[in-house]
Design a protein around this motif. Structure first.
Motif, short mmCIF file in Angstrom:
data_model
loop_
_atom_site.label_atom_id
_atom_site.label_comp_id
_atom_site.label_asym_id
_atom_site.label_seq_id
_atom_site.Cartn_x
_atom_site.Cartn_y
_atom_site.Cartn_z
N UNK A 548 -19.03 20.87 -74.02
CA UNK A 548 -20.09 21.89 -73.13
C UNK A 548 -20.63 22.42 -72.30
N UNK A 549 -19.96 21.35 -71.56
CA UNK A 549 -20.49 21.99 -69.56
C UNK A 549 -21.71 20.69 -69.09
N UNK A 550 -22.01 20.47 -69.90
CA UNK A 550 -22.83 19.28 -69.49
C UNK A 550 -22.52 18.25 -68.73
N UNK A 551 -23.13 17.70 -67.14
CA UNK A 551 -22.72 17.30 -65.79
C UNK A 551 -22.52 16.08 -65.93
N UNK A 552 -23.04 14.97 -67.08
CA UNK A 552 -23.09 13.99 -67.47
C UNK A 552 -24.72 13.38 -68.13
N UNK A 554 -27.08 9.66 -69.18
CA UNK A 554 -28.04 8.29 -68.53
C UNK A 554 -28.90 8.10 -69.86
N UNK A 555 -28.19 6.49 -70.34
CA UNK A 555 -28.87 6.01 -70.90
C UNK A 555 -30.11 5.51 -71.08
N UNK A 556 -31.30 5.57 -71.88
CA UNK A 556 -32.48 5.19 -72.31
C UNK A 556 -31.92 3.55 -71.88
N UNK A 557 -32.82 1.83 -72.22
CA UNK A 557 -33.79 2.24 -70.37
C UNK A 557 -33.18 2.53 -69.52
N UNK A 558 -32.99 2.88 -67.82
CA UNK A 558 -32.81 2.86 -67.65
C UNK A 558 -33.73 2.02 -65.91
N UNK A 559 -32.96 1.23 -65.18
CA UNK A 559 -34.16 0.81 -63.97
C UNK A 559 -33.95 2.07 -62.82
N UNK A 560 -35.04 1.98 -61.78
CA UNK A 560 -35.10 3.03 -60.52
C UNK A 560 -33.27 3.38 -60.27
N UNK A 561 -32.75 2.45 -60.20
CA UNK A 561 -31.89 2.84 -58.70
C UNK A 561 -30.23 3.13 -59.69
N UNK A 562 -30.57 3.22 -60.94
CA UNK A 562 -29.75 3.68 -61.51
C UNK A 562 -29.42 5.27 -62.12
N UNK A 563 -30.77 5.30 -62.24
CA UNK A 563 -31.49 6.83 -62.07
C UNK A 563 -31.19 7.86 -60.99
N UNK A 564 -31.85 6.64 -60.33
CA UNK A 564 -31.90 7.28 -58.44
C UNK A 564 -29.78 7.79 -57.98
N UNK A 565 -29.13 6.53 -58.80
CA UNK A 565 -27.14 6.62 -57.96
C UNK A 565 -26.91 7.97 -59.00
N UNK A 566 -26.89 7.79 -60.45
CA UNK A 566 -26.91 8.80 -61.36
C UNK A 566 -26.87 10.63 -60.45
N UNK A 567 -28.52 10.55 -60.62
CA UNK A 567 -28.91 11.69 -59.91
C UNK A 567 -28.24 12.18 -59.16
N UNK A 568 -27.98 11.64 -57.39
CA UNK A 568 -27.26 11.50 -56.39
C UNK A 568 -25.70 11.87 -56.91
N UNK A 569 -25.26 11.46 -57.91
CA UNK A 569 -23.99 12.15 -58.39
C UNK A 569 -23.65 13.52 -58.85
N UNK A 570 -24.38 13.21 -59.89
CA UNK A 570 -24.41 14.75 -60.45
C UNK A 570 -24.66 15.97 -59.08
N UNK A 571 -25.63 15.08 -58.33
CA UNK A 571 -25.92 16.90 -57.14
C UNK A 571 -24.24 16.76 -56.37
N UNK A 572 -23.78 15.90 -55.44
CA UNK A 572 -22.99 15.84 -55.13
C UNK A 572 -21.52 15.60 -55.70
N UNK A 573 -21.51 15.96 -56.80
CA UNK A 573 -20.01 16.28 -57.43
C UNK A 573 -19.80 18.26 -56.98
#
Length: 573
Positions: A548-552, A554-573
């Protein structure tokens, strides 16, 4: 009563034989002649008449005998056409007669059965029960119906039957034996057991999935904060290695949860065409480094094997888990064989027993010459945490994960094993209808996680996860808003119109769930970027929301670098 002068002897209830003092035939003939006005017949005419009567009587006897034989033929044909085993027992319980279905079903000759007893063909644990049933019929003159029993086939296996029996009586009502019928219900029994097993595994899977989801939420705080604190520490800090150990332990726990999710069929699932032969060869290379030198590895791979569609990592892990179990089952060495082949299913009843549909399939058979398993152990091997290994040598999740992965790929598992004769696992996976170009296996280059200055709204019912996400993102420069429920998230979004750049949305929440919250947010802003998060991976409606249009995701549990990378990818897409 007839007149005394004639004597009762001239009117017997049944005609007497020729040459007796009184012959009814002669008297009746003379009477009939007198009535008709004829003279008395001569003795010769009487003899001729008697000869005719005897010929008629002989004809009637032959007719009766022919009718009896025809009746016997009819009932014999009826007995032989019945698909069940018909039997009769002597007073001591030995077989006096068995129908032809015994040989067709159990493959024993008549002479191997007649004179023997049911207990000669039943498993030892059922002997006392069968003797009690027989005595109830013979001594208490009671009929019994639908008695469950097992009988041994010539090949040593047992088949299931439902038996009924009744006392056989003579003309005086005395019990002179037992008659009965036994219906082969082996296929029905297998289907019932498979249905019960499927229902049990589904229930356990739901339980395991729920536990794994909650456990993942707890691990998110442990693993997330451990990686967050570690990043801020110098390796020279006395607590650095302690934090590193916490992170490593949390990651091991997360791997355990992944196995539970694999069993529950709720793990990560990345679909692409897979060559099973390639996977087997990779597994073989791994095994050569880990197997005892006394274990011989034999590969028999079909060079024309079709591709399957699935998650390459999960399928490979399934093969490894089975092979490691085989290794442990051969402490003194043996042979581990892996065979691949194409397989066509026509949809017959035997092929449907394990849930397989008709069509083209790929079959992988992994066999060992190890210790084997009893039927009791075999019935439990796919249950989570069930293990026959000593403490500390296994979690009992390896085969559970295999079960979940194979069924998640639309396949089935067949297991054959006998104590002392090894085990054989057959994995049957649907083949791709046609070869598809295999995607590039080149991994994307790792990029360092970067921060930003955007505003992120975190909607999650777990306080620790909300706080962890806020700490990680704020430390990287983001502005963070948090909400504990879907309704609260909507209110916050309305309070900051046009200022929220990204929503990190938990899928599983009480009240307004992730799906409803997603749709409500999209109703306010169709272009809003929403990143999904869950401890279930692609379950709980994730796939539907992504479509329906969700942009991505991320599965729990995640490390801090995984969260930061995913957030940046989505914002820049």
């Amino acid at each position: 009563m007839p007149p005394q002068g004639l004597g009762q002897g001239c009117f017997p209830a049944k005609p007497r034989t020729r040459g007796g003092p009184c012959r009814n035939g002669g008297i009746e003939a003379m009477t009939r002649s007198a009535i008709k006005g004829k003279t008395d017949p001569s003795p010769r005419s009487m003899d001729l008449k008697e000869d005719k009567d005897q010929r008629r009587s002989g004809g009637r006897s032959r007719t009766s005998e022919e009718r009896l034989k025809a009746s016997e033929r009819k009932y014999r044909a009826l007995v032989e056409s019945i698909p069940d085993i018909i039997f009769s027992l002597a007073p001591d319980g030995s077989f006096h007669y068995i129908g032809p279905r015994w040989k067709k079903i159990l493959n024993h000759e008549d002479q191997e059965v007649l004179g023997k007893y049911f207990i000669d063909f039943a498993p030892p644990e059922e002997h006392r029960y069968l003797i009690q049933v027989f005595k109830e019929v013979r001594d208490h003159r009671q009929s019994v119906e639908n008695i469950p029993l097992r009988l041994r086939h010539r090949d040593g296996t047992y088949r299931y039957f439902s038996g009924s029996a009744a006392p056989l009586r003579d003309g005086r009502g005395r019990v002179i034996g037992t008659i009965g019928i036994a219906r082969d219900i082996t296929e029905q029994k297998k289907l019932e057991e498979q249905l019960l097993q499927a229902q049990k595994m589904e229930s356990i899977g739901n339980l395991a999935g729920g536990i794994a989801h909650d456990f993942n939420n707890l691990l998110s705080g442990i693993l997330g904060y451990a990686s967050f604190v570690k990043k801020k520490m110098s390796p020279r800090n006395p607590l650095y290695h302690s934090i590193q150990n916490i992170q490593r332990s949390a990651e091991q726990a997360a791997d355990l949860v992944k196995q539970l999710l694999g069993f529950a069929r709720k793990g990560k699932y990345e679909v692409k065409p897979v060559n099973i032969n390639t996977l087997v060869q990779e597994v073989a290379r791994f095994l050569k480094r880990t197997l005892d030198k006394r274990i011989r590895l034999v590969l028999d791979l079909d060079p024309h094997l079709k591709l399957v569609e699935g998650d390459e990592t999960q399928l490979q892990q399934s093969l490894i888990n089975i092979c490691l179990n085989a290794r442990d089952a051969m402490p003194d060495g043996g042979t581990l064989s892996i065979r691949t082949q194409n397989h066509s299913l026509g949809g017959s009843s035997s092929e449907k027993e394990n849930g397989a549909r008709g069509g083209e399939w790929v079959k992988i058979t992994l066999s060992d010459t190890g210790l084997g398993m009893s039927p009791e152990v075999r019935s439990k091997i796919f249950e989570p945490f069930f293990t026959t290994k000593e403490a500390g040598r296994g979690t009992g999740l390896g085969l559970s994960m295999v079960y979940g992965i194979i069924h998640n790929h639309g396949g089935t598992i067949e297991v054959e094993s006998q104590p002392g004769k090894g085990s054989s696992f057959t994995l049957i996976l649907p083949a791709l209808p046609e070869a598809k170009p295999r995607p590039s296996t080149d991994e994307p280059k790792e990029t360092l996680a970067e921060g930003g200055h955007e505003t992120v709204l975190i909607v999650d019912d777990e306080e620790m996860i909300r706080q962890l996400g806020a700490d990680i993102l704020e430390d990287a420069g983001y502005t963070v808003l948090t909400a504990s429920r879907g309704e609260e998230g909507l209110d916050l979004y309305r309070s900051f119109p046009g200022r929220i750049d990204l929503v990190l949305l938990d899928v599983i929440m009480p009240g307004m769930g992730g799906k409803e919250t997603f749709r409500a947010l999209r109703g306010l802003n169709p272009a809003l970027k929403i990143l999904l998060s869950s401890g279930y991976s692609t379950d709980g409606g994730v796939e539907e929301i992504l479509k329906e249009g969700a942009v991505g995701f991320i599965q729990k549990p995640y490390r801090d670098e995984v969260l930061l990378k995913k957030v940046r990818e989505v914002l820049d897409a």
